[in-house]
Scaffold this active site. Structure first.
Site, PDB file in Angstrom:
ATOM      1  N   GLU A  87       0.813  -1.218   0.000  1.00 48.17           N
ATOM      2  CA  GLU A  87       0.000   0.000   0.000  1.00 48.17           C
ATOM      3  C   GLU A  87       0.846   1.266   0.000  1.00 48.17           C
ATOM      4  O   GLU A  87       0.576   2.199  -0.754  1.00 48.17           O
ATOM      5  CB  GLU A  87      -0.949   0.009   1.211  1.00 48.17           C
TER       6      GLU A  87
ATOM      7  N   HIS B 282      -9.805  -5.574  10.724  1.00 48.79           N
ATOM      8  CA  HIS B 282     -10.393  -5.327   9.409  1.00 48.79           C
ATOM      9  C   HIS B 282     -11.770  -4.683   9.493  1.00 48.79           C
ATOM     10  O   HIS B 282     -12.547  -4.753   8.555  1.00 48.79           O
ATOM     11  CB  HIS B 282     -10.495  -6.648   8.625  1.00 48.79           C
TER      12      HIS B 282
END
Length: 331
Positions: free
Chosen positions: A61, A130
């Protein structure tokens, strides 16, 4: 004619139209190309536009967000997909220090027309790492615009507006809404349909209490309003649509009318979106119209549990909203 379109298809439509309209637009992220997207948001786009416009990245990322920011500074218009916004934490330096602050720090000479998008907040059964909502995190930061769609119309109109905007925009979608169909007008399905960033929408007019939410909880508010309506309580439901810049005027106008306020969000309570709305109402002209303290409905102040029954109890449900409204109205 009005037709049923899922949020997934609305996002796909928006990406397709903007890739076609402007050759500077490109999409990059994990699995976005050959696999058609982890959630099939980019279905068919790689086949149609090829390797230059739809780019599979390594699982890095910080790397691909940095490439995207550099591309935006150099004149392209990247759409950077995070497989989930939880993974944007790996790249938060790029989002905030590289993207958000560059226009200001260069006295306006560097614009960063980039969209960071992907699913945000709780999904189902993916536990604490998450499941967090980033609305308050990114909403906190000057230089960013932050949008949070609920319906298919929101998703399409806000994504197109975000891609066309010359500033960095964070678009927080909900994985649990991707497969949900919503009615979309003929106008909303046209290629020129955009929703202005920074404007809330009244989803349901009412007179007794103002409910303000964004993303998936908007649907819960509409359900709660239907339940309360049977008991003679008419809720006005406001779909915030944008977290930053926040349309506080829309909330104020509603509170002036209803004299009561309940905010609803999936994120944590401390320093949350609801906390900001309450503070802004307190500081503004609508405060004098409140007949009772504002009430916040939020996610539980814990890392998201994995067990389903605990997860359900950590996320605002319709019954929690009904309870909060009755508390606000003292009934």
């Amino acid at each position: 004619a009005v037709s049923q379109v899922t949020v997934r298809d609305a996002l796909n439509q928006a990406l397709d139209e903007e890739l076609e309209r402007d050759e500077r637009v490109f999409l990059l992220g994990e699995e976005v190309a050959q696999y058609d997207g982890a959630y099939k948001i980019s279905r068919g786009l790689w086949k149609k536009y090829g390797d230059k416009r739809v780019i599979d990245t390594p699982i890095s990322e910080m790397g691909f967000a940095g490439i995207a920011v550099g591309a935006a500074m150099a004149g392209l218009r990247p759409v950077c997909e995070f497989m989930t916004f939880n993974f944007s934490m790996q790249a938060i330096d790029q989002v905030i220090n590289s993207a958000a602050k560059s226009c200001y720090m260069s006295a306006g000479s560097i614009s960063v027309p980039i969209v960071f998008r992907g699913p945000n907040g709780a999904s189902a059964g993916v536990a604490a790492q998450h499941s967090q909502c980033f609305a308050a995190w990114y909403g906190h930061c000057p230089g960013l615009k932050v949008v949070s769609p609920w319906s298919s119309e929101d998703a399409k109109g806000l994504l197109k507006a975000s891609i066309r905007d010359d500033n960095p925009v964070v678009m927080l979608e909900s994985e649990l809404l991707y497969g949900v169909p919503f009615e979309m007008s003929e106008q909303a399905q046209s290629k020129e349909f955009v929703i202005p960033i920074g404007k809330a929408k009244i989803e349901r007019p009412g007179t007794h209490v103002t409910l303000v939410a964004h993303s998936r909880p908007v649907g819960h508010c509409i359900e709660a309003a239907a339940v309360l309506s049977k008991e003679g309580v008419e809720c006005e439901v406001i779909n915030l649509r944008t977290i930053r810049p926040m349309d506080i005027e829309a909330v104020e106008a509603s509170v002036v009318k209803t004299n009561h306020l309940v905010t609803v969000e999936g994120g944590w309570p401390q320093f949350g979106v609801g906390a900001e709305i309450c503070a802004r109402i307190m500081e503004g002209p609508a405060f004098n119209y409140l007949d009772a303290p504002a009430v916040r409905v939020t996610g539980a102040d814990v890392p998201m549990p994995y067990a389903k029954i605990l997860e359900d109890n950590s996320i605002p449900q319709v019954k929690d909203i009904v309870f909060a409204v009755k508390k606000a109205l003292n009934i």
